[in-house]
Write a protein that holds these residues in place. Sequence first.
Motif, mmCIF file in Angstrom:
data_model
loop_
_atom_site.group_PDB
_atom_site.id
_atom_site.type_symbol
_atom_site.label_atom_id
_atom_site.label_comp_id
_atom_site.label_asym_id
_atom_site.label_seq_id
_atom_site.Cartn_x
_atom_site.Cartn_y
_atom_site.Cartn_z
ATOM 1 N N LEU A 13 0.756 -0.966 -0.311
ATOM 2 C CA LEU A 13 0.514 0.147 -0.283
ATOM 3 C C LEU A 13 0.679 1.272 -0.437
ATOM 4 O O LEU A 13 0.453 2.430 -1.008
ATOM 5 N N LYS A 14 1.977 1.378 0.352
ATOM 6 C CA LYS A 14 2.764 2.385 0.793
ATOM 7 C C LYS A 14 3.276 2.708 -0.431
ATOM 8 O O LYS A 14 3.700 3.801 -0.584
ATOM 9 N N ASP A 15 4.201 1.580 -1.145
ATOM 10 C CA ASP A 15 4.586 1.667 -2.001
ATOM 11 C C ASP A 15 3.731 2.032 -3.444
ATOM 12 O O ASP A 15 4.200 3.270 -4.244
ATOM 13 N N ALA A 16 2.625 1.420 -3.258
ATOM 14 C CA ALA A 16 1.871 1.756 -4.113
ATOM 15 C C ALA A 16 1.004 3.238 -4.331
ATOM 16 O O ALA A 16 1.639 4.381 -4.889
ATOM 17 N N ALA A 17 1.267 4.165 -2.904
ATOM 18 C CA ALA A 17 0.437 5.828 -2.737
ATOM 19 C C ALA A 17 1.936 6.228 -3.525
ATOM 20 O O ALA A 17 1.944 7.417 -3.499
ATOM 21 N N ILE A 25 -5.694 7.729 -1.121
ATOM 22 C CA ILE A 25 -6.650 6.676 -0.879
ATOM 23 C C ILE A 25 -5.907 6.162 -0.252
ATOM 24 O O ILE A 25 -5.930 5.064 0.959
ATOM 25 N N LEU A 26 -4.287 5.103 -1.207
ATOM 26 C CA LEU A 26 -4.042 3.994 -0.578
ATOM 27 C C LEU A 26 -3.018 3.972 1.139
ATOM 28 O O LEU A 26 -3.218 3.520 1.405
ATOM 29 N N LEU A 27 -2.395 5.542 0.481
ATOM 30 C CA LEU A 27 -2.000 6.076 2.266
ATOM 31 C C LEU A 27 -2.973 5.657 3.379
ATOM 32 O O LEU A 27 -2.936 5.382 4.417
ATOM 33 N N LEU A 44 -4.716 -0.680 7.861
ATOM 34 C CA LEU A 44 -4.911 -1.923 8.242
ATOM 35 C C LEU A 44 -3.820 -1.499 9.161
ATOM 36 O O LEU A 44 -3.974 -3.080 9.748
ATOM 37 N N MET A 45 -2.885 -0.252 9.234
ATOM 38 C CA MET A 45 -2.638 -0.605 10.827
ATOM 39 C C MET A 45 -3.473 -0.878 12.232
ATOM 40 O O MET A 45 -2.781 -1.559 12.806
#
Length: 78
Positions: free
Chosen positions: A10-14, A28-30, A36-37
């Motif tokens: 998620l972080k990489d894609a963000a 959104i991804l961030l 998730l955390m």
Amino acid sequence: MEQDITYEQLKDAAARADRAGDNYAGRILLSMSDKLMKWGKLTLRQTDFARSLIERHSPRENGLTVLKAMKNFKRKLK
């Protein structure tokens, strides 16, 4: 059952989305990585949406998208 999406994905894609200028997907991804955390998992719908955003900004997909755009541009010039 589908493989779960990781925090790192998620972080990489963000970050990739932000670099590509897609601030909406980046936010959104961030946000999903934070959720998730916090909760330890995403809902099925969140996972599906996250997967589509991750695929949209994957290095392989971006290369194919650029290639398709170039082909379409050449067709329009003819």
